[in-house]
Design an enzyme around this catalytic site. Structure first.
Site, short mmCIF file in Angstrom:
data_model
loop_
_atom_site.label_atom_id
_atom_site.label_comp_id
_atom_site.label_asym_id
_atom_site.label_seq_id
_atom_site.Cartn_x
_atom_site.Cartn_y
_atom_site.Cartn_z
N LEU A 52 0.82 -1.27 0.04
CA LEU A 52 0.02 0.06 0.30
C LEU A 52 0.89 1.31 -0.06
O LEU A 52 1.85 1.28 0.79
CB LEU A 52 -0.84 0.14 1.30
CG LEU A 52 -1.94 -1.11 1.51
CD1 LEU A 52 -2.77 -0.97 2.70
CD2 LEU A 52 -2.90 -0.94 0.15
N ASP A 53 0.37 2.28 -0.75
CA ASP A 53 1.38 3.39 -0.77
C ASP A 53 1.54 4.15 0.61
O ASP A 53 0.68 3.89 1.69
CB ASP A 53 0.62 4.46 -1.77
CG ASP A 53 0.50 4.13 -3.39
OD1 ASP A 53 1.49 3.25 -3.47
OD2 ASP A 53 -0.07 4.64 -3.72
N LYS A 54 2.47 4.84 0.74
CA LYS A 54 2.76 5.39 1.98
C LYS A 54 1.62 6.36 2.75
O LYS A 54 1.25 6.12 3.91
CB LYS A 54 3.83 6.23 1.87
CG LYS A 54 4.32 7.14 3.41
CD LYS A 54 5.82 7.98 2.92
CE LYS A 54 5.97 8.45 4.45
NZ LYS A 54 7.32 9.53 4.09
#
Length: 249
Positions: free
Chosen positions: A110-112
């Site tokens: 998952l993106d930051k």
């Protein structure tokens, strides 16, 4: 190691994998009489044991060995989906040492700045099954989008969206939950989206392709595994028996 394959393993490796200490620490503790196997005090932690049949006790507490661990994490923003990083805080930094001892890794990423469901495990076979492009495991996201998401977008997403690099996505199921007009004719839309692939920044790029911007993103489901909404951001727990069955374990 599973009892079907390699039936025995070193006692210090078993205990180390369970987070009871380093090999050097366990050597000292064994000499001090902290460890028994089948009722016998073991001074040599290099002794091979069968975790499936031997009764291992550490400091008076039975040790129930398991090869794999399956953890549901409610990933918060600000941490990256990696096992280690020199500059950024990773999802493994959220785990207590006993779980980190299993050397788990995130299944996918998952993106930051994206929240939600992240599965952590050391079961490489399961990770391959869930991430294989051939499997098309559906992933469900909830998002807040700047712009008016409408029926035309639903149709476009169902056909596939052409991303900025020319890639055409697989059909995706877009559902509009609400659309509210803001000041000066701008709109904020709340949506859910089911995709079957995991390209880099895919959800954000899909909306970008239709002239809109994702400002909040959360994954709530991966295959048959749903995020436990009672789990606070940054918290985690092991999967239940029902959840393990849902992912084929």
């Amino acid at each position: 190691m599973s009892s079907k394959g390699r039936t025995t393993m070193r006692l210090d490796k078993l205990l180390g994998n369970m987070g009871f200490g380093t090999r050097a620490e366990l050597k000292k503790l064994a000499k001090a009489g902290w460890i028994t196997v089948n009722g016998e005090t073991i001074k040599d932690p290099g002794k091979h044991v069968d975790p499936a049949s031997d009764t291992i006790v550490f400091d008076g507490e039975p040790v129930l060995y398991r090869e794999f661990v399956y953890i549901m994490l409610h990933k918060p923003q600000g941490v990256i989906s990696a096992t280690e990083d020199m500059r950024e805080r990773t999802v493994l930094d959220l785990l207590d040492p006993p779980y980190r001892a299993f050397e788990p890794f995130p299944v996918g990423r998952l993106d930051k700045d994206t929240e939600g469901l992240l599965l952590l495990t050391n079961d490489g076979k399961l990770a391959h099954e869930l991430l294989s492009p051939k499997k098309h495991v559906p992933k469900t996201y909830e998002a807040i989008v700047e712009g008016r998401v409408d029926e035309q977008d639903i149709v476009q997403f169902a056909r596939g969206v052409t991303l900025d690099d020319g890639y055409v996505t697989m059909p995706a199921e877009l559902t509009i939950q609400s659309c509210e007009e803001q000041a000066e004719g701008s709109f904020i839309s709340r949506i859910s989206l089911i995709i079957q692939e995991g390209k880099f920044h895919q959800v954000k790029r899909m909306f970008q392709a239709v002239g809109k911007k994702v400002v909040y993103l959360k994954r709530v489901r991966m295959g048959d595994l749903r995020l436990d909404e009672s789990l606070p951001l940054g918290a985690y727990r092991e999967l239940t028996a029902e959840e393990l069955a849902a992912i084929g374990r």
